[in-house]
Scaffold this motif. Structure first.
Motif, PDB file in Angstrom:
ATOM      1  N   TYR A   1     -13.990  -4.214  -5.741  1.00 42.57           N
ATOM      2  CA  TYR A   1     -12.691  -4.236  -5.091  1.00 42.57           C
ATOM      3  C   TYR A   1     -11.665  -3.295  -5.705  1.00 42.57           C
ATOM      4  CZ  TYR A   1      -8.011  -6.332  -3.907  1.00 42.57           C
ATOM      5  OH  TYR A   1      -6.655  -6.454  -3.390  1.00 42.57           O
ATOM      6  N   TYR A   2     -11.860  -3.350  -7.316  1.00 38.99           N
ATOM      7  CA  TYR A   2     -11.185  -2.237  -8.088  1.00 38.99           C
ATOM      8  C   TYR A   2     -11.575  -0.830  -7.665  1.00 38.99           C
ATOM      9  CZ  TYR A   2      -9.920   0.466 -12.234  1.00 38.99           C
ATOM     10  OH  TYR A   2      -9.410   1.641 -12.934  1.00 38.99           O
ATOM     11  N   GLN A   3     -12.961  -0.726  -7.600  1.00 39.74           N
ATOM     12  CA  GLN A   3     -13.439   0.925  -7.089  1.00 39.74           C
ATOM     13  C   GLN A   3     -12.842   1.116  -5.682  1.00 39.74           C
ATOM     14  OE1 GLN A   3     -14.625   3.154  -8.982  1.00 39.74           O
ATOM     15  NE2 GLN A   3     -14.841   1.768 -10.720  1.00 39.74           N
ATOM     16  N   ALA A   4     -12.894   0.270  -4.674  1.00 37.32           N
ATOM     17  CA  ALA A   4     -12.224   0.614  -3.627  1.00 37.32           C
ATOM     18  C   ALA A   4     -10.915   1.213  -3.635  1.00 37.32           C
ATOM     19  CB  ALA A   4     -12.423  -0.619  -2.384  1.00 37.32           C
ATOM     20  N   CYS A   5     -10.159   0.315  -4.287  1.00 36.71           N
ATOM     21  CA  CYS A   5      -8.733   0.803  -4.600  1.00 36.71           C
ATOM     22  C   CYS A   5      -8.704   2.157  -5.219  1.00 36.71           C
ATOM     23  CB  CYS A   5      -7.829  -0.058  -5.521  1.00 36.71           C
ATOM     24  SG  CYS A   5      -7.848  -1.794  -4.619  1.00 36.71           S
ATOM     25  N   MET A   6      -9.349   2.354  -6.205  1.00 36.41           N
ATOM     26  CA  MET A   6      -9.644   3.629  -6.838  1.00 36.41           C
ATOM     27  C   MET A   6      -9.923   4.859  -6.079  1.00 36.41           C
ATOM     28  SD  MET A   6      -7.684   2.992  -9.717  1.00 36.41           S
ATOM     29  CE  MET A   6      -7.826   4.440 -10.607  1.00 36.41           C
ATOM     30  N   ASP A   7     -10.933   4.434  -5.262  1.00 40.25           N
ATOM     31  CA  ASP A   7     -11.671   5.541  -4.237  1.00 40.25           C
ATOM     32  C   ASP A   7     -10.460   5.903  -3.137  1.00 40.25           C
ATOM     33  OD1 ASP A   7     -13.798   5.597  -5.489  1.00 40.25           O
ATOM     34  OD2 ASP A   7     -15.055   5.167  -3.763  1.00 40.25           O
ATOM     35  N   ALA A   8      -9.523   4.857  -2.895  1.00 41.04           N
ATOM     36  CA  ALA A   8      -8.563   5.042  -1.915  1.00 41.04           C
ATOM     37  C   ALA A   8      -7.534   6.166  -2.445  1.00 41.04           C
ATOM     38  CB  ALA A   8      -8.026   3.775  -1.254  1.00 41.04           C
ATOM     39  N   LYS A   9      -7.180   5.779  -3.669  1.00 40.37           N
ATOM     40  CA  LYS A   9      -6.067   6.619  -4.404  1.00 40.37           C
ATOM     41  C   LYS A   9      -6.825   8.082  -4.382  1.00 40.37           C
ATOM     42  CE  LYS A   9      -4.094   7.088  -9.067  1.00 40.37           C
ATOM     43  NZ  LYS A   9      -4.948   8.056  -9.710  1.00 40.37           N
ATOM     44  N   GLN A  10      -8.140   8.213  -4.839  1.00 37.68           N
ATOM     45  CA  GLN A  10      -8.612   9.543  -4.628  1.00 37.68           C
ATOM     46  C   GLN A  10      -8.533  10.457  -3.179  1.00 37.68           C
ATOM     47  OE1 GLN A  10      -9.909  10.900  -7.955  1.00 37.68           O
ATOM     48  NE2 GLN A  10      -9.917  12.804  -6.602  1.00 37.68           N
TER      49      GLN A  10
ATOM     50  N   ARG B   1      -1.503  -8.130   1.934  1.00 37.71           N
ATOM     51  CA  ARG B   1      -1.125  -8.653   0.982  1.00 37.71           C
ATOM     52  C   ARG B   1      -0.154  -7.891  -0.002  1.00 37.71           C
ATOM     53  NH1 ARG B   1      -2.170 -11.073  -4.173  1.00 37.71           N
ATOM     54  NH2 ARG B   1      -3.401  -9.469  -4.627  1.00 37.71           N
ATOM     55  N   LYS B   2       0.750  -6.941   0.832  1.00 38.12           N
ATOM     56  CA  LYS B   2       1.735  -6.221   0.271  1.00 38.12           C
ATOM     57  C   LYS B   2       0.933  -4.930  -0.237  1.00 38.12           C
ATOM     58  CE  LYS B   2       4.921 -10.012  -0.484  1.00 38.12           C
ATOM     59  NZ  LYS B   2       3.792 -10.707   0.223  1.00 38.12           N
ATOM     60  N   TRP B   3      -0.320  -4.724  -0.448  1.00 41.14           N
ATOM     61  CA  TRP B   3      -0.634  -3.397  -0.812  1.00 41.14           C
ATOM     62  C   TRP B   3      -1.103  -2.485   0.170  1.00 41.14           C
ATOM     63  CZ3 TRP B   3       1.129  -3.276  -5.681  1.00 41.14           C
ATOM     64  CH2 TRP B   3       1.760  -4.497  -6.206  1.00 41.14           C
ATOM     65  N   GLY B   4      -0.462  -1.900   0.836  1.00 43.00           N
ATOM     66  CA  GLY B   4      -1.149  -1.423   2.158  1.00 43.00           C
ATOM     67  C   GLY B   4      -1.479   0.312   1.920  1.00 43.00           C
ATOM     68  N   MET B   5      -0.926   0.614   1.062  1.00 44.33           N
ATOM     69  CA  MET B   5      -1.341   2.126   0.791  1.00 44.33           C
ATOM     70  C   MET B   5      -2.874   2.212   0.474  1.00 44.33           C
ATOM     71  SD  MET B   5       1.484   3.525   1.642  1.00 44.33           S
ATOM     72  CE  MET B   5       1.589   2.590   2.707  1.00 44.33           C
ATOM     73  N   THR B   6      -3.276   1.471  -0.693  1.00 51.72           N
ATOM     74  CA  THR B   6      -4.701   1.451  -0.909  1.00 51.72           C
ATOM     75  C   THR B   6      -5.685   0.787   0.151  1.00 51.72           C
ATOM     76  OG1 THR B   6      -4.154  -0.405  -2.363  1.00 51.72           O
ATOM     77  CG2 THR B   6      -4.735   1.913  -3.417  1.00 51.72           C
ATOM     78  N   ASN B   7      -5.072  -0.308   0.593  1.00 51.96           N
ATOM     79  CA  ASN B   7      -6.094  -1.323   1.420  1.00 51.96           C
ATOM     80  C   ASN B   7      -5.682  -0.550   2.951  1.00 51.96           C
ATOM     81  OD1 ASN B   7      -6.563  -3.472  -0.280  1.00 51.96           O
ATOM     82  ND2 ASN B   7      -4.846  -4.665   0.107  1.00 51.96           N
ATOM     83  N   GLY B   8      -4.847   0.036   3.455  1.00 51.21           N
ATOM     84  CA  GLY B   8      -4.879   0.755   4.696  1.00 51.21           C
ATOM     85  C   GLY B   8      -5.944   2.014   4.777  1.00 51.21           C
ATOM     86  N   THR B   9      -5.814   2.570   3.289  1.00 47.40           N
ATOM     87  CA  THR B   9      -6.899   3.856   3.067  1.00 47.40           C
ATOM     88  C   THR B   9      -8.088   3.500   3.196  1.00 47.40           C
ATOM     89  OG1 THR B   9      -4.769   4.922   2.088  1.00 47.40           O
ATOM     90  CG2 THR B   9      -7.288   5.860   2.021  1.00 47.40           C
ATOM     91  N   ILE B  10      -8.379   2.187   2.590  1.00 50.73           N
ATOM     92  CA  ILE B  10      -9.711   1.598   2.301  1.00 50.73           C
ATOM     93  C   ILE B  10     -10.182   1.357   3.808  1.00 50.73           C
ATOM     94  CG2 ILE B  10     -11.120  -0.352   1.573  1.00 50.73           C
ATOM     95  CD1 ILE B  10      -9.076  -0.387  -0.871  1.00 50.73           C
TER      96      ILE B  10
END
Ligand code: FES
Length: 509
Positions: free
Chosen positions: A101-110, A362-371
């Protein structure tokens, strides 16, 4: 804009007011495409960008204008710090999945950073540390437990006794090297790039159903058809459920943002508290000055006090903590939370693997939407994605929160019945300008709004989704459903699903 410390009369999101977006036509014929995307927010636009880069023929439709849903009304933090979540994820899913889960968010950020780099996008992107803070003794130990979870997952972080922001704090948990940006400046370039690569976009085009033959076909409200190989439902609430029972597996919440200037210089960082009511703070750049975005006050859609009270609570907090020199914008957003707090991303049901959903961020759409955009586009392009299984919507996790969901559904039943019985006796004639009431017209529960020019708008308050009764939202001048979060304008038009049809209009004598 007048320089005032008072709450602006009308809601408007800074993101939308500071970018001009192109207009696109309404769909007025039936068409054929390879991938049809429903919803022009960060998920739909990122997926369109990724797929058109690989040469796929993509068509994107939106029921309203592009970027006018949650993405246009977000806080736009790009972070893996999704509140206090990692200890809970380890307990429910195990360490490996929590780490994914953490890695998915960091990959989305990348992915966002790589895209900014590739196209040299000027979108006020900035690396920032993210903090969860608390001023409540009972949450200090929770932050310590969360810190231990960070350590198990090798998340760069520190537990601190203060934070850079000048607010009372007993403990803070910092996650290093997160980021923020102006989401619409970023996504506008993705739209331009995708259009150059052949993306077709239609606005004011509402999908209402999917028909199956050999391939899925989207049916629009005007009964035009989009025949395609794949459908991506990036419409927040999926318009097509496929018996996936999404309304029983998610609940909607509204939250509020005020954007103010203060006499202080913003010290950097992105903040959210651990306790309730939520207080979240970040800044953005407005014509070279710091615009402070202060958000929170979550509540279930269509329930609770007058929505203007939530803005007032944020105003009081901002004034007390930082001092408001100018109140520039206010706006609100709606978010969906799933049973185990992990979004539903993937095939709508086990058997329908060419219709996808992406919801429950759950309000964290920038990372979750990109994932979501990456998982679904990888699936369409036949590429492996290490995160697909974690988010698959057909998963089942025995979770203590199932009890909470049972009570959520009881809550829906309660609103279904009670809403039909309750109404106020306000006389419509006595209604003030820019106010609304619920009354009975010919025995039917009717919502009446009087606009600034004393024009009355009356609607049957029975929600077109499953028949609950909508309630007035004074902050946004909308009728909101307490059951699954459908929202309608005061004229009855659908602003937010799962409802697909407008409220019935009522003639006043
Ligand atoms: Fe489901 Fe209104 S949103 S009944």
């Amino acid at each position: 804009m007048a320089n005032s410390v008072n709450i602006p009369q009308f809601p408007q999101a800074f993101w939308r007011d500071s970018v001009s977006l192109p207009d696109f036509p309404k769909l007025n014929e039936s068409i054929r495409t390879e991938v049809a995307i429903v919803g022009g927010g960060i998920t739909g636009i990122t997926a369109a960008y990724l797929l058109t880069r690989q040469g796929m023929k993509v068509t994107l439709i939106d029921a309203s204008d592009l970027l006018n849903g949650v993405t246009g009304h977000t806080t736009a933090k790009i972070t893996a710090q999704h509140g206090i979540i990692y200890d809970e994820l380890i307990q429910h899913f195990g360490k490996d999945k929590a780490s994914l889960y953490y890695q998915a968010c960091m990959d989305a950020k990348q992915l966002i950073e790589d895209t900014i780099q590739t196209h040299q996008i000027d979108c006020d992107h900035r690396q920032e540390d993210a903090y969860i803070f608390t001023n409540s003794d009972s949450y200090v130990s929770q932050l310590e437990t969360e810190k231990k979870a960070y350590e198990q997952l090798d998340i760069p972080s520190e537990l601190t006794s203060s934070v850079p922001l000048d607010i009372p704090v007993k403990s803070g948990l910092r996650m290093d090297n997160q980021a923020q940006f102006h989401p619409l400046k970023y996504l506008k370039v993705l739209v331009d790039e995708a259009v150059k690569n052949g993306l077709d976009i239609y606005e004011q085009t509402t999908a209402v159903d999917i028909e199956y033959n050999k391939h899925p076909t989207i049916v629009t409200r005007e009964e035009h058809r989009i025949n395609c190989n794949y459908v991506i439902q990036a419409s927040h609430y999926p318009f097509y459920d496929g018996e996936g029972f999404y309304p029983t597996r998610m609940y909607p919440e509204r939250s509020y943002i005020v954007a103010v200037k203060t006499s202080e210089t913003y010290p950097g960082g992105m903040y959210i508290n651990a306790e309730s009511p939520t207080r979240s703070v970040r800044s953005t750049n407005m014509n070279g000055e710091d615009l402070w975005l202060i958000s929170g006050e979550n509540h279930k859609t269509g329930q609770g006090k007058s929505t203007m009270k939530h803005y007032e609570a944020l105003q009081q907090y901002a004034e007390k903590q930082f001092g408001i020199s100018e109140f520039v914008y206010r706006w609100s957003a709606q978010d969906l939370t799933t049973m185990d707090k992990v979004p539903y991303i993937g095939p709508v049901t086990k058997n329908e693997d060419n219709v996808f959903v992406a919801t429950g961020y759950r309000k964290w759409g920038m990372t979750n939407g990109t994932i979501a955009a990456k998982i679904i586009s990888d699936r369409i392009l036949d590429e492996d994605n290490p995160y697909a299984e974690l988010y698959v919507p057909s998963r089942f996790q025995a979770d203590p929160d199932v009890r909470k969901f049972t009570s959520m559904n009881a809550d829906v039943a309660k609103h279904m019945i009670r809403g039909k019985l309750e109404y106020t006796n306000d006389n419509v004639k006595d209604l003030s300008a820019d106010d609304a009431t619920v009354t009975r017209v010919n025995g039917k529960r009717t919502g009446v709004y009087k606009d600034q020019d004393h024009q009355l708008y009356a609607v049957d308050t029975t929600c077109k989704h499953l028949g609950c009764e909508v309630n007035w939202n004074s902050g946004d001048r909308t009728w909101d459903c307490p059951c699954h979060g459908s929202r309608y304008s005061y004229t009855g038009e659908v602003i937010e699903g799962p409802a697909k049809e407008p409220l019935n209009k009522v003639e006043l004598e």
